[in-house]
Design an enzyme around this catalytic site. Sequence first.
Site, PDB file in Angstrom:
ATOM      1  CG  ASN A  64     -15.158 -23.054  17.075  1.00  0.00           C
ATOM      2  OD1 ASN A  64     -15.926 -22.279  16.500  1.00  0.00           O
ATOM      3  ND2 ASN A  64     -15.561 -23.929  17.966  1.00  0.00           N
ATOM      4  CD  GLU A  74      14.173  -5.988  -5.513  1.00  0.00           C
ATOM      5  OE1 GLU A  74      14.981  -6.892  -5.712  1.00  0.00           O
ATOM      6  OE2 GLU A  74      13.786  -5.201  -6.400  1.00  0.00           O
ATOM      7  CG  HIS A  99      16.259  -9.793  -6.284  1.00  0.00           C
ATOM      8  ND1 HIS A  99      16.461  -8.519  -6.783  1.00  0.00           N
ATOM      9  CD2 HIS A  99      17.157 -10.595  -6.921  1.00  0.00           C
ATOM     10  CE1 HIS A  99      17.445  -8.549  -7.669  1.00  0.00           C
ATOM     11  NE2 HIS A  99      17.891  -9.808  -7.766  1.00  0.00           N
TER      12      HIS A  99
END
Length: 796
Positions: free
Chosen positions: A377, A69, A47
């Site tokens: 990894n 929003e 917002h």
Amino acid sequence: MDEFQEILQDFLVESFELVEKLDEDLVELESNPEDLELLNGIFRVAHTVKGASSFLNFDVLTHLTHHMEDVLNRARHGELSITPDVMDVILESVDLMKALLEKIRDTSSDDGIDVSACVARLDKITGGSGEVETPAAVAPVEEELVEESASSDDEDEIDYDSMSPEEVEAEIERLLAERQEEDRKKREAKIAAGEEVPQMPNPDEEEAPKEEAKEEKAAPAPTPAPATQQQSSEKKEDPKAAAPARKAPAQVEQTIRVDVKRLDHLMNLIGELVLAKNRLIKINDDVEERYEGEEFLEELNQVVSIVSLVTTDLQIAVMKTRMLPIGKVFNKFPRMIRDLSRELNKKIELVISGEETELDKSIVEEIGDPLVHIIRNSCDHGIEPPEERVAKGKPEMGTIALKAYNEGNQIVIQIDDDGKGLDPNMLKNKSLEKGIITEKEADAMSDKEAFALIFKPGFSTAAQVTNVSGRGVGMDVVKTNIEKLNGIIDIDSEVGKGTSIKLKIPLTLAIIQALLVGVQEEHYAIPLASVLETVRISKDEIYTVEGKSVMRLRDDVLSLVHIGDIFEVERILDASEHAYVVVLGLGTSKLGLIVDTLVGQEEIVIKSLGDYLKGIEGIAGATIRGDGGVTLIVDVVALMNMAKDVKASSMSESNEGTAVVKEKTQASDYVVMIVDDSKTDRMIMRKALEPMGITLVEASDGQEALNILKAGDHNFDAMLIDIEMPRMDGYSLASEIKKYNRYKNLPLIAVTSRTSKSDRMRGVESGMVEYITKPYSADYLASVVQRNVNFKSEFL
């Protein structure tokens, strides 16, 4: 232009701060969709960014955040559940929001990034058709520039100085009304085009004009601080957001933003202050030694102690201003783990602790990439698929734990996983296949050394190359980046249980503790973080195995190398029967560095060598010692690599006799130095010796004589030395000369007025071979010199 840029800068700073933690919050929301407070916080971010971007006419960003929003608003009212598929779209929109903010930062425009596909998916989530028209981006800078320049032209034509107060007031009202009219027309044009104007969410009709006037008046004015924007954005949010009100903005006033360049400059000044403190302490020690028992010494000691204490406190305070919580780096990993677990079809949980641990800003910026590679990894190679984990009796959900904590002057970042672990035999076989190591090296390798093979360039255990891994570059990047930070990597692993990787990194790169060592007349600084211990050994304890020097250190065999052999320091001083070994540690590797002397531990400021000298192998930089001399700082990583190519150094070998003895063919081949601070005495000696036809070199004190010797321009056959001289007396000069192997047998003849027995004994102890007392005859002086230089009779 300047006013707009100031507002834009505040908007960007605030927006980046708001968006920074968004990834982490969204991943947490996916796990806890009922957390209304978290959902409200995320909604407020969207917002706020939407409101500010609309105010600045960034239509593409406003369009995207408006639909974000809508989705979040439905979720917080319970009309929409946050599923992984919904979260995928929200996270995609966050990535686009970041990209748009970066675009605005670089170009002051949000043009050039297509958000239509993402907006369509957001629209479908809220029940729409997905057919949403994306507005074209407007270049706000030019528009603002034109308006401002036009208004400024008008303002230039009016002479405000000659106006009465009433006329000034009337002009202000006129300009304000003009600006309000322009903004009203813009808003009406947007509404006519079917666009929503989110800037005015307040339904109260009476309050709206007041709020509108405030906002419109703020538009052309420069924003004094980010706090202003935050306050205005809070005003906008209150009517629409269902979340509890924010804390009072008084907290914002407790902090200020400071340009990093200022902090860097401050850190450089502190570095110079530390050098000055070291110099002051050294001078104080010299004064104490020279004026022992004097009354002023106590007061001087107090002053030096206070300066030292305050400098240390100031240094710590400035370092803290550069510190950032490592959470700044950790925050991006929950999102990464979430994406990787979906991509790899694995269930992985990330547990973070110690994110409040602080590190220097420069290190925080460098540590991100290595951690990304290690965690990727762990996800790809470490954590097993769910069905495999269940078959092994493990929980279906794999865990990667990321934690940071302080350990002395270092920060330790530990990455643990409960995956399949590293198999040392498999790592050795893979390395043999790729030609990274030889069979002989593989047989001699411990498990700990085998684990370190994953950091070799080109090494990979992946069966095929994927987006996640398999190219054999990730862990090599980790090692390179950590070593660049003077850090150490340590790996522990157990097959079937998991792997633990520890990164040990210094708190700061600017000021470090170092061990100062001496080699011949050179000094080197070794970072204390890499020093495990120091030991004193005799020559008999050094053995040679396959052309390499080694010693037994408790139950281990330690490779040895002389620092003088690495840096090619000429051995001109007499070798002692004993040597000092500095044991260096880097991960699993150890090396014994032989040095001549241990000077001591000192806090040093790292200085770069400059463009001309940078890149010298084995040298990381330089520092200035307490006595004003320059000391080179050793690069431990490079030093350990260089040591592999150094052959055994024979400490017992003497350099005696290395000076080439030239056959004397004429009287002038004999060279004698006259050292005396009295010009008259030097003249008398010269007159006595010139008839012999020998070459004479003069020095006015001991220090000058020593410098002439070191220059090596002459091969001296004898020296005539006065005892009483400034800077360096005759006894000290003789003692210094006898340290050099080359001049060990050089005849030193004292010529002095001191006649006591104790003076003669001291002369003999310091290395004098003859003792001539003043006054003397010219013939006697000449005969003494002839005898000591073995002057050939045919030259007489």
